[in-house]
Design an enzyme around this catalytic site. Sequence first.
Site, PDB file in Angstrom:
ATOM      1  N   ARG A   1       0.842  -1.199   0.000  1.00 45.10           N
ATOM      2  CA  ARG A   1       0.000   0.000   0.000  1.00 45.10           C
ATOM      3  C   ARG A   1       0.881   1.255   0.000  1.00 45.10           C
ATOM      4  O   ARG A   1       1.048   1.913  -1.009  1.00 45.10           O
ATOM      5  CB  ARG A   1      -0.952  -0.019   1.205  1.00 45.10           C
ATOM      6  CG  ARG A   1      -2.153   0.927   1.056  1.00 45.10           C
ATOM      7  CD  ARG A   1      -1.852   2.391   1.392  1.00 45.10           C
ATOM      8  NE  ARG A   1      -1.453   2.582   2.767  1.00 45.10           N
ATOM      9  CZ  ARG A   1      -1.056   3.759   3.252  1.00 45.10           C
ATOM     10  NH1 ARG A   1      -0.999   4.827   2.467  1.00 45.10           N
ATOM     11  NH2 ARG A   1      -0.683   3.879   4.511  1.00 45.10           N
TER      12      ARG A   1
ATOM     13  N   GLU B   1      -3.803  10.862  10.396  1.00 50.83           N
ATOM     14  CA  GLU B   1      -2.900  11.455   9.403  1.00 50.83           C
ATOM     15  C   GLU B   1      -2.309  12.767   9.908  1.00 50.83           C
ATOM     16  O   GLU B   1      -3.006  13.587  10.500  1.00 50.83           O
ATOM     17  CB  GLU B   1      -3.661  11.704   8.096  1.00 50.83           C
ATOM     18  CG  GLU B   1      -2.760  12.165   6.954  1.00 50.83           C
ATOM     19  CD  GLU B   1      -3.526  12.454   5.680  1.00 50.83           C
ATOM     20  OE1 GLU B   1      -2.866  12.595   4.636  1.00 50.83           O
ATOM     21  OE2 GLU B   1      -4.766  12.552   5.724  1.00 50.83           O
TER      22      GLU B   1
ATOM     23  N   THR C   1       3.655  11.396   9.081  1.00 53.32           N
ATOM     24  CA  THR C   1       3.281  11.424   7.670  1.00 53.32           C
ATOM     25  C   THR C   1       4.344  12.052   6.781  1.00 53.32           C
ATOM     26  O   THR C   1       4.598  11.595   5.667  1.00 53.32           O
ATOM     27  CB  THR C   1       1.937  12.160   7.502  1.00 53.32           C
ATOM     28  OG1 THR C   1       0.966  11.525   8.345  1.00 53.32           O
ATOM     29  CG2 THR C   1       1.451  12.128   6.069  1.00 53.32           C
TER      30      THR C   1
ATOM     31  N   HIS D   1       4.030   4.654  12.729  1.00 56.20           N
ATOM     32  CA  HIS D   1       4.265   4.561  11.283  1.00 56.20           C
ATOM     33  C   HIS D   1       5.286   5.643  10.915  1.00 56.20           C
ATOM     34  O   HIS D   1       4.965   6.829  10.879  1.00 56.20           O
ATOM     35  CB  HIS D   1       2.925   4.795  10.574  1.00 56.20           C
ATOM     36  CG  HIS D   1       2.968   4.770   9.078  1.00 56.20           C
ATOM     37  ND1 HIS D   1       2.395   3.758   8.335  1.00 56.20           N
ATOM     38  CD2 HIS D   1       3.461   5.651   8.174  1.00 56.20           C
ATOM     39  CE1 HIS D   1       2.542   4.024   7.040  1.00 56.20           C
ATOM     40  NE2 HIS D   1       3.194   5.165   6.921  1.00 56.20           N
TER      41      HIS D   1
ATOM     42  N   HIS E   1       8.217   7.608   8.545  1.00 49.92           N
ATOM     43  CA  HIS E   1       8.772   7.897   7.220  1.00 49.92           C
ATOM     44  C   HIS E   1      10.228   8.332   7.374  1.00 49.92           C
ATOM     45  O   HIS E   1      10.689   8.616   8.480  1.00 49.92           O
ATOM     46  CB  HIS E   1       7.932   8.948   6.506  1.00 49.92           C
ATOM     47  CG  HIS E   1       6.706   8.381   5.858  1.00 49.92           C
ATOM     48  ND1 HIS E   1       6.609   8.149   4.503  1.00 49.92           N
ATOM     49  CD2 HIS E   1       5.536   7.947   6.391  1.00 49.92           C
ATOM     50  CE1 HIS E   1       5.434   7.621   4.227  1.00 49.92           C
ATOM     51  NE2 HIS E   1       4.756   7.487   5.359  1.00 49.92           N
TER      52      HIS E   1
END
Length: 506
Positions: free
Chosen positions: A15, A145, A178, A206, A208
């Site tokens: 994804r 988000e 994000t 999560h 990045h």
Amino acid sequence: MSSSRYLEIMDTTLRDGEQTSGVSFTASEKLTIAQLLLTDVKVDRIEIASARVSDGEFAAVKAITKWAKAKGLLHKVEVLTFVDGDVSVQWMQKAGAKVMNLLTKGSLNHLTHQLKKKPEQHFAEVAAVIALARKKGLECNVYLEDWSNGMRHSREYVFQYLDFLQHQPVKRVMLPDTLGVLIPSEVYEFISSIVQRYPGLHFDFHAHNDYDLGTANVLEGIKAGAHGIHLTINGMGERAGNAPLASAIAVLNDFLPTVKTSVVEKSLYTVSKLVETFSGFRIPVNKPVVGENVFTQTAGIHADGDKKNKLYFSDLMPERFGRQRKYALGKTSGKANIENNLAQLGLHLSDPDLKKVTQRIIELGDRKEVVTQADLPYIISDVLNSNTIEEKVTIENYVLTHSKNLNPSVTLKISIEGELFEEHAQGDGQYDAFMNALKKVYKKRKQELPSLTDYAVRIPPGGKSDALCETVITWSYNGKEFITRGLDSDQTVSAIKATQKMLNQI
């Protein structure tokens, strides 16, 4: 925190990783990667797509959910969905998926300027989608988000939202950096404050990699009490990508031994190379754990230290990942590097001869020529004027044909230990046809050929159409990898030369 705890690993290569610029997996590629991740690598969960994106995405999700359901793994397959009334929920039902990851706003800035809504309105719409999903038998996780900027600039909003979510029937709350803007100390402070404030919620982190801090941030997130982390194979993802699966698992296993996962380290390199092939997204040679050069010693002093008492070994051993240590040949090679390579070929040289060969390899390195282990016998023969290299296999002749609307074909004549063979074959390209003819010959001899695992063509920068072309082929044989190379102005011929070296080496 308890002395030992289990950490969920969610892989989002299919994804978020597919958002890498220029990457698009086919439905069959997605299914293959999903199967490997769940059955070989053994991650806990996979996020495989975004709802409503395309017909191709729908077909891929349907294929994966059908396989997962048959294997009893459907609860491990997740899809990104949106706050869009019943649209995403219906899409999920048609695709056969059971776990939705609802994308919502984790910062006041996003909520105000993108959605132009008040918090209460957003929360009500989120609650409606969750209620509908639960009614239809779907499990819900929620993404916040831009959560990282939310914690920096609108922490009151984040806590207001989490106050609301803790009373909703959601399984996990997912905290994404994000834009990859956090530093490790912020990750630790933000997550620890949330985990302590909401002990009844499960939180995923999560990360990045925009500042190359993805793995470091994952480590701090786990230390702070995150219950799960999101990773991608080879660090694929938008912009600078996501925190890479292999690096994060290696760091976790070596520096947080009380935190346990189900991931099988030995499977990481295999899936990494497969995804490299499917995506066309090349792994940098110096990428930790999975890069081609990361278990290669180049300096002679390092090879010497390894030989004497493993002085340059660390806990990050290649065998953990199904790989092997290599010793590079070039201008920084010392005698120990070359001796290690010779030993692997079953060759031994006297000290004076070893010095001569070492000097020649250094000279070649100075000219920026690539030297591989397979080149060593040829270099020895040249330097020592000896017959060290015995050409037991010689390609006597070949005819390559390539015509419009006809399959390329090859007629090959080859001598193996004095016996001549001639074969004809077709293929998808001239080199493929050559290999097919070669396989016919070796089948007659009841001998198996190595499998080709990598094929790289190099032309000097600024090279013209008549420039020399170097073909470097990586082979796998009896559980070991080795490299041969050929040089010619014709790409197919240079590949054939590299293949002849392989045939003599085996």
